[in-house]
Write a protein that holds these residues in place. Structure first.
Motif, mmCIF file in Angstrom:
data_model
loop_
_atom_site.group_PDB
_atom_site.id
_atom_site.type_symbol
_atom_site.label_atom_id
_atom_site.label_comp_id
_atom_site.label_asym_id
_atom_site.label_seq_id
_atom_site.Cartn_x
_atom_site.Cartn_y
_atom_site.Cartn_z
ATOM 1 N N TYR A 286 0.824 -1.207 0.000
ATOM 2 C CA TYR A 286 0.000 0.000 0.000
ATOM 3 C C TYR A 286 0.861 1.261 0.000
ATOM 4 O O TYR A 286 0.556 2.239 -0.698
ATOM 5 N N LEU A 287 1.931 1.241 0.789
ATOM 6 C CA LEU A 287 2.757 2.442 0.931
ATOM 7 C C LEU A 287 3.545 2.749 -0.339
ATOM 8 O O LEU A 287 3.555 3.890 -0.807
ATOM 9 N N VAL A 288 4.222 1.754 -0.901
ATOM 10 C CA VAL A 288 5.057 2.036 -2.075
ATOM 11 C C VAL A 288 4.200 2.376 -3.290
ATOM 12 O O VAL A 288 4.663 3.066 -4.213
ATOM 13 N N GLN A 289 2.958 1.907 -3.311
ATOM 14 C CA GLN A 289 2.074 2.222 -4.433
ATOM 15 C C GLN A 289 1.322 3.533 -4.226
ATOM 16 O O GLN A 289 0.969 4.198 -5.205
ATOM 17 N N GLY A 290 1.092 3.926 -2.968
ATOM 18 C CA GLY A 290 0.227 5.068 -2.710
ATOM 19 C C GLY A 290 0.908 6.352 -2.305
ATOM 20 O O GLY A 290 0.304 7.420 -2.380
ATOM 21 N N CYS A 291 2.177 6.279 -1.869
ATOM 22 C CA CYS A 291 2.882 7.504 -1.488
ATOM 23 C C CYS A 291 3.391 8.228 -2.730
ATOM 24 O O CYS A 291 3.582 7.633 -3.785
ATOM 25 N N ASP A 292 3.609 9.528 -2.571
ATOM 26 C CA ASP A 292 4.174 10.331 -3.663
ATOM 27 C C ASP A 292 5.687 10.413 -3.562
ATOM 28 O O ASP A 292 6.383 10.471 -4.574
ATOM 29 N N ILE A 293 6.178 10.459 -2.320
ATOM 30 C CA ILE A 293 7.606 10.558 -2.046
ATOM 31 C C ILE A 293 7.998 9.411 -1.133
ATOM 32 O O ILE A 293 7.287 9.094 -0.180
ATOM 33 N N TRP A 294 9.144 8.804 -1.424
ATOM 34 C CA TRP A 294 9.704 7.786 -0.531
ATOM 35 C C TRP A 294 10.981 8.358 0.055
ATOM 36 O O TRP A 294 11.953 8.591 -0.646
ATOM 37 N N LEU A 295 10.954 8.603 1.348
ATOM 38 C CA LEU A 295 12.048 9.306 2.016
ATOM 39 C C LEU A 295 13.019 8.314 2.644
ATOM 40 O O LEU A 295 12.617 7.355 3.296
ATOM 41 N N ASN A 296 14.311 8.601 2.466
ATOM 42 C CA ASN A 296 15.356 7.746 3.027
ATOM 43 C C ASN A 296 16.482 8.643 3.539
ATOM 44 O O ASN A 296 17.024 9.442 2.780
ATOM 45 N N THR A 297 16.817 8.511 4.823
ATOM 46 C CA THR A 297 17.750 9.468 5.429
ATOM 47 C C THR A 297 18.860 8.791 6.237
ATOM 48 O O THR A 297 19.146 9.192 7.370
ATOM 49 N N PRO A 298 19.530 7.765 5.723
ATOM 50 C CA PRO A 298 20.589 7.124 6.509
ATOM 51 C C PRO A 298 21.838 7.995 6.601
ATOM 52 O O PRO A 298 22.018 8.929 5.815
ATOM 53 N N ARG A 299 22.675 7.679 7.550
ATOM 54 C CA ARG A 299 24.000 8.298 7.589
ATOM 55 C C ARG A 299 24.883 7.535 6.600
ATOM 56 O O ARG A 299 25.116 6.356 6.755
ATOM 57 N N ARG A 300 25.333 8.212 5.582
ATOM 58 C CA ARG A 300 26.193 7.589 4.563
ATOM 59 C C ARG A 300 27.513 7.181 5.203
ATOM 60 O O ARG A 300 28.058 7.962 5.987
ATOM 61 N N PRO A 301 28.075 6.015 4.885
ATOM 62 C CA PRO A 301 27.633 4.986 3.954
ATOM 63 C C PRO A 301 27.053 3.780 4.696
ATOM 64 O O PRO A 301 27.455 2.650 4.434
ATOM 65 N N MET A 302 26.127 3.985 5.584
ATOM 66 C CA MET A 302 25.641 2.916 6.459
ATOM 67 C C MET A 302 24.438 2.166 5.898
ATOM 68 O O MET A 302 23.962 1.209 6.502
ATOM 69 N N GLU A 303 23.928 2.606 4.746
ATOM 70 C CA GLU A 303 22.835 1.893 4.082
ATOM 71 C C GLU A 303 23.437 1.005 3.007
ATOM 72 O O GLU A 303 24.016 1.501 2.042
ATOM 73 N N ALA A 304 23.333 -0.310 3.174
ATOM 74 C CA ALA A 304 23.935 -1.219 2.195
ATOM 75 C C ALA A 304 23.242 -1.100 0.843
ATOM 76 O O ALA A 304 23.884 -0.966 -0.191
ATOM 77 N N SER A 305 21.904 -1.147 0.845
ATOM 78 C CA SER A 305 21.172 -1.062 -0.418
ATOM 79 C C SER A 305 19.892 -0.254 -0.256
ATOM 80 O O SER A 305 19.784 0.855 -0.730
ATOM 81 N N GLY A 306 18.886 -0.829 0.435
ATOM 82 C CA GLY A 306 17.633 -0.103 0.639
ATOM 83 C C GLY A 306 16.614 -0.384 -0.442
ATOM 84 O O GLY A 306 16.284 0.493 -1.234
ATOM 85 N N THR A 307 16.092 -1.607 -0.493
ATOM 86 C CA THR A 307 15.233 -2.000 -1.613
ATOM 87 C C THR A 307 13.841 -1.389 -1.574
ATOM 88 O O THR A 307 13.147 -1.409 -2.595
ATOM 89 N N SER A 308 13.389 -0.870 -0.431
ATOM 90 C CA SER A 308 12.039 -0.292 -0.406
ATOM 91 C C SER A 308 11.920 0.860 -1.395
ATOM 92 O O SER A 308 10.873 1.065 -2.004
ATOM 93 N N GLY A 309 13.005 1.624 -1.558
ATOM 94 C CA GLY A 309 12.974 2.727 -2.519
ATOM 95 C C GLY A 309 12.831 2.253 -3.950
ATOM 96 O O GLY A 309 12.233 2.945 -4.793
ATOM 97 N N MET A 310 13.371 1.067 -4.258
ATOM 98 C CA MET A 310 13.205 0.497 -5.601
ATOM 99 C C MET A 310 11.746 0.138 -5.843
ATOM 100 O O MET A 310 11.215 0.355 -6.939
ATOM 101 N N LYS A 311 11.098 -0.432 -4.807
ATOM 102 C CA LYS A 311 9.691 -0.811 -4.939
ATOM 103 C C LYS A 311 8.829 0.428 -5.154
ATOM 104 O O LYS A 311 7.876 0.409 -5.945
ATOM 105 N N ALA A 312 9.156 1.486 -4.430
ATOM 106 C CA ALA A 312 8.401 2.730 -4.587
ATOM 107 C C ALA A 312 8.580 3.292 -5.994
ATOM 108 O O ALA A 312 7.610 3.643 -6.675
ATOM 109 N N ALA A 313 9.847 3.376 -6.444
ATOM 110 C CA ALA A 313 10.129 3.935 -7.766
ATOM 111 C C ALA A 313 9.433 3.152 -8.865
ATOM 112 O O ALA A 313 8.958 3.717 -9.857
#
Length: 851
Positions: free
Chosen positions: A573-600
């Protein structure tokens, strides 16, 4: 009262619907388009109430419903078509081509296949589920191994003060699409292994994921009389460190033992994280037993057939056990596995702490192919683990990357897919080429695309207002006001595991500025937040509590909501219904982050720090990057800088563009970004691409090594091991004497220049040495940056030694450097970095030149 006997009774379905039994017991129903909606069409409310579990659903459908449906010829035909489509999909497994493929075995501690199977905690498990689905879609011969947790992962309840509480709900295996695995005598297959407090027994279950069989071990059996043994698979990531160790021993050693008991002998083993790395011990034991090879040969054969994927970009996130604890469990290591305890412990020893055993170090040392899960993570992993290969430069550290991907059939909005597929040559999501995807997406009518997205946002808001909780235990989580959120307002989604480095509270660091955004009279914003903290992560729980309190204290409940008990259903529901997918890790501590791919993939635009996959996925037309060019003196100062940059990005660029409409009320520039995001995600960040890359770069290489090394009674394996033994003693006698660069006149960018490296070899085995040249621009302190590498293939003997030569191309103007490394070559199928041995000139003698 316990029964004396039990019977598994299937529901009596009308003959025309009997095929639904087969569909319900294979998770392919959850992603194949022609099958996905077949169960919800019968009784959508009942299906939802039962957690979208088709097995439990078929058991609960009343006979009156079946009688009514028996008069619906249209529905009967749809069931018939779905059963035929499934049979066609599964027929691949009967083909000669499928049977002749090498077998890959995939090990993971968790699997996120669907919300109805609570055997996952988050990203790692969902990625594993997507991996299996894509392997099935692509027709790869793969089996998977995991544990069947009696309680799965916890359900999240947020108390009145916002503090996370964990509720564990027992899984009912009778209501799951599981089949007991039987042995050759028709009895329940069990495996066993010795632990300090007794023998633990585990039942083996099979779960069908399309063409892939997932085997799950279950210690909840009366064969285990002691609670400590019976409860070994009680819950995912639960208990103390010793309980975790016991689970990982069962997953690795027990899992491989189960495959062997079923006569499944993999050519390749893929360890998805270090949790299952102990399986390499059982591999070696069986190799020695069956092939009559020694422990050294078995270790190399095991290594050459193993792929290891690390997902953690920070040392603290890697699985580590105390050596003293391991000694209790491996006191008979020499008797069982043929190696001394000391040798075993060395394979996982952490250099900085000899009292620690790292499962990541062990996994890397026991694999020929190691990878991070994004390009940036690959670089980070090479820096993290370079000490394991001290003679190699960082750029040759044998850790590569295969960027994660997501499964389109699982995550793509079905309505959106219906509009895309008419212009695609293949009717399965994720199977098209990038050019085909681009053509189909650009052909989408802007009005249709915007309408589909607005409908998805409206569904999300409706679901939030109704409450996502599926059980009475979760009733505290339901949003009770019907005024929460709007169907027409710019919606920002933030949903992921609540670890402190992900900075889920970043926006709340300036509450007044946040209030200005969400309460704006003309261009309002609303925020939807979801995610669980690890049960033992008190700091992560504190972040959730702070967010909940801030929402309540400032009266923002109608504009900012925290959804408890984040799961795969909520994620869709979230990846299909949101307009913006926000991601705010401290670089470089996010290995990948696939939720943003699903949103895009669904046209939800990614806004993120350039970390993980976004460092390679971002371009100016598909989303936004949070500026991170400035860096403070501390993590706290960096947080403030990033927070202010995010607010400015929202205020000056994102929000104005969303509300900038044409005469038809469409945000034209925004829609173009949506299309670019969809094109990128559906091709470059598809799990089909990911799995195909694992196959071509990892599985195929390992399978080739497996075949070659076992041929002629393991002769090639023994020869290779002899070479390794030789070079381990003689390598100190090899020296790089000089490195020369030959070019005529001034060097100009684009020129080819010849590199010659002279090697003094007192061993007299030139054909077993290779030279690789690293080259690239120089930094201000004369360090080679962004280095490329080439192997120098022209070899000739001279009076001074052996010369290795080859050409390189000058890529850019300015100072340029070359550094050569001589490395032993054991076998043409093995990478040069296999042994970690290298020789180069002294660091002050690098060959430098400029144009």
């Amino acid at each position: 009262m316990k029964p004396d006997a039990t019977i598994d009774i299937k529901p009596a379905l009308p003959q025309e619907f009997a095929g639904l039994h087969t569909l319900a017991r294979n998770y392919a129903w959850s992603w194949i388009p022609e099958i996905k909606s077949i169960f919800s069409e019968i009784d959508e409310e009942l299906f939802r109430r039962l957690g979208s579990n088709p097995v439990a659903f078929l058991n609960a459908v009343p006979s009156s419903t079946w009688r009514a449906l028996s008069r619906d010829q249209s529905f009967i035909q749809r069931v018939h078509d779905a059963v035929e489509r499934f049979a066609e999909y599964m027929s691949v497994k009967q083909s000669t081509e499928f049977e002749q493929q090498p077998l890959a075995a995939y090990f993971c501690a968790e699997y996120g296949l669907h919300e109805s199977f609570a055997n996952y905690s988050g990203g790692l498990g969902v990625l594993a589920g997507d991996h299996l689905k894509s392997a099935s879609d692509l027709g790869y011969k793969l089996v998977a191994v995991g544990l069947l947790y009696q309680q799965g992962y916890f359900n999240q309840v947020l108390g009145p003060g916002g503090w996370q509480q964990e509720v564990y709900v027992r899984n009912d295996v009778r209501q799951m699409p599981l089949e007991p695995v039987l042995d050759n005598n028709g009895e329940r297959l069990t495996i066993s292994m010795r632990l300090p407090d007794g023998i633990v027994h585990a039942l083996v279950w099979k779960m069908a994921v399309g063409l892939v069989d997932l085997y799950l071990l279950d210690t909840n059996t009366e064969l285990n009389s002691m609670p400590s043994l019976r409860n070994l698979t009680n819950a995912l990531y639960s208990g103390d460190r010793e309980h975790r160790l016991r689970q990982e021993l069962l997953l690795g050693i027990g899992g491989y033992r189960a495959l062997d008991a079923m006569n499944l002998h993999p050519d390749v083993v893929h360890l998805n994280e270090g949790h299952a790395a102990f399986c390499t011990l059982e591999q070696m034991r069986l190799y020695m037993q069956r092939l009559y090879i020694d422990i050294r040969e078995a270790q190399h054969l095991c290594r050459m057939t193993t792929v290891f994927t690390t997902h953690t970009p920070v040392p603290a996130g890697n699985e580590v056990f105390e050596v003293n604890l391991l000694k209790r469990y491996f006191d008979n290591c020499i008797d069982v596995f043929g190696m001394s305890l000391e040798h075993f412990l060395e394979l996982g020893q952490v250099e900085s702490d000899p009292s620690a055993f790292s499962m990541t170090v062990f996994g890397m040392k026991m694999s020929v192919f190691s990878n991070g899960v994004s390009r940036l993570h690959g670089q980070t992993a090479r820096e993290m683990w370079k000490h394991l290969w001290p003679q190699l430069p960082v750029s040759l550290t044998p850790i590569t990357h295969i960027t994660n991907g997501v499964h389109a059939g699982t995550w793509l909005n079905e309505v959106l897919w219906d509009h895309i597929k008419p212009t695609l040559p293949n009717t399965t999501p994720g199977m098209a080429t990038k050019n085909e995807v681009r053509k189909a997406i650009l052909a989408l009518n802007n009005t249709d695309l915007w309408s589909i997205h607005q409908e998805a946002r409206a569904r999300l808001v409706k679901k939030i207002r109704a409450g996502f909780g599926r059980t009475e235990q979760l009733s505290l989580n339901k949003i009770k006001t019907s005024r929460s959120l709007s169907k027409r307002v710019l919606t920002i989604g933030f949903a992921r595991r609540f670890a402190t480095y992900k900075r889920g509270n970043l926006l709340f660091g300036n509450i007044e500025r946040l209030k200005e955004l969400v309460l704006h009279s003309e261009r309002p914003v609303q925020v939807v937040i979801a995610g669980k903290a690890h049960p033992h992560d008190q700091a992560g729980k504190k972040v959730i509590k702070e967010i909940m309190l801030a929402i309540q204290e400032h009266g923002l409940e109608d504009h900012i909501v925290f959804l408890a008990d984040y799961d795969m259903e909520m994620a869709r529901y979230l990846v299909q219904g949101c307009d913006i997918w926000l991601n705010t890790p401290r670089r470089p501590m996010e290995a990948s982050g696939t939720s943003g791919m699903k949103a895009a993939m669904n046209g939800c635009l990614h806004v993120s720090v350039l970390d993980g996959w976004w460092a390679e996925g971002f371009h100016a037309n598909c989303g936004w990057a949070i500026p991170d060019a400035r860096h403070g003196d501390s993590a706290q100062e960096n947080d403030i800088i990033d927070r202010d940059a995010l607010f400015t990005l929202l205020e000056k660029h994102i929000i104005p563009e969303f509300y900038d409409r044409d005469h038809l009320g469409r945000p034209t520039r925004w829609i173009q970004r949506m299309k670019e995001a969809m094109i990128s995600s559906l091709s470059d960040f598809s799990s089909h691409r990911m799995v195909a890359e694992y196959d071509s770069r990892g599985y195929a290489r390992c399978a080739g090594l497996h075949t070659a090394m076992l041929g002629n009674n393991c002769e090639r394996l023994r020869t290779m091991c002899q070479q390794i033994e030789k070079w381990s003693h003689k390598w100190k006698e090899v020296h790089v004497a000089s490195v020369d660069v030959a070019h005529q006149g001034e060097a100009v960018s684009g020129d080819d220049v010849r590199i010659t490296c002279l090697v003094n070899d007192n061993v007299g085995d030139a054909d077993r040495i290779a030279v690789r040249a690293l080259y690239g621009p120089l930094s201000s302190d004369n360090e080679i940056t962004a280095s490329l590498s080439v192997r120098l293939l022209d070899v000739r003997d001279t009076e001074r030694g052996i010369e290795y030569s080859g050409n390189i191309r000058l890529q850019s103007a300015g100072p340029f450097g070359v550094r050569c490394f001589a490395m032993p070559m054991y076998d043409e199928l093995l990478p040069l970095e296999y042994a970690g041995l290298a020789r180069s000139l002294d660091s002050t003698q690098d060959t430098l030149f400029s144009d």
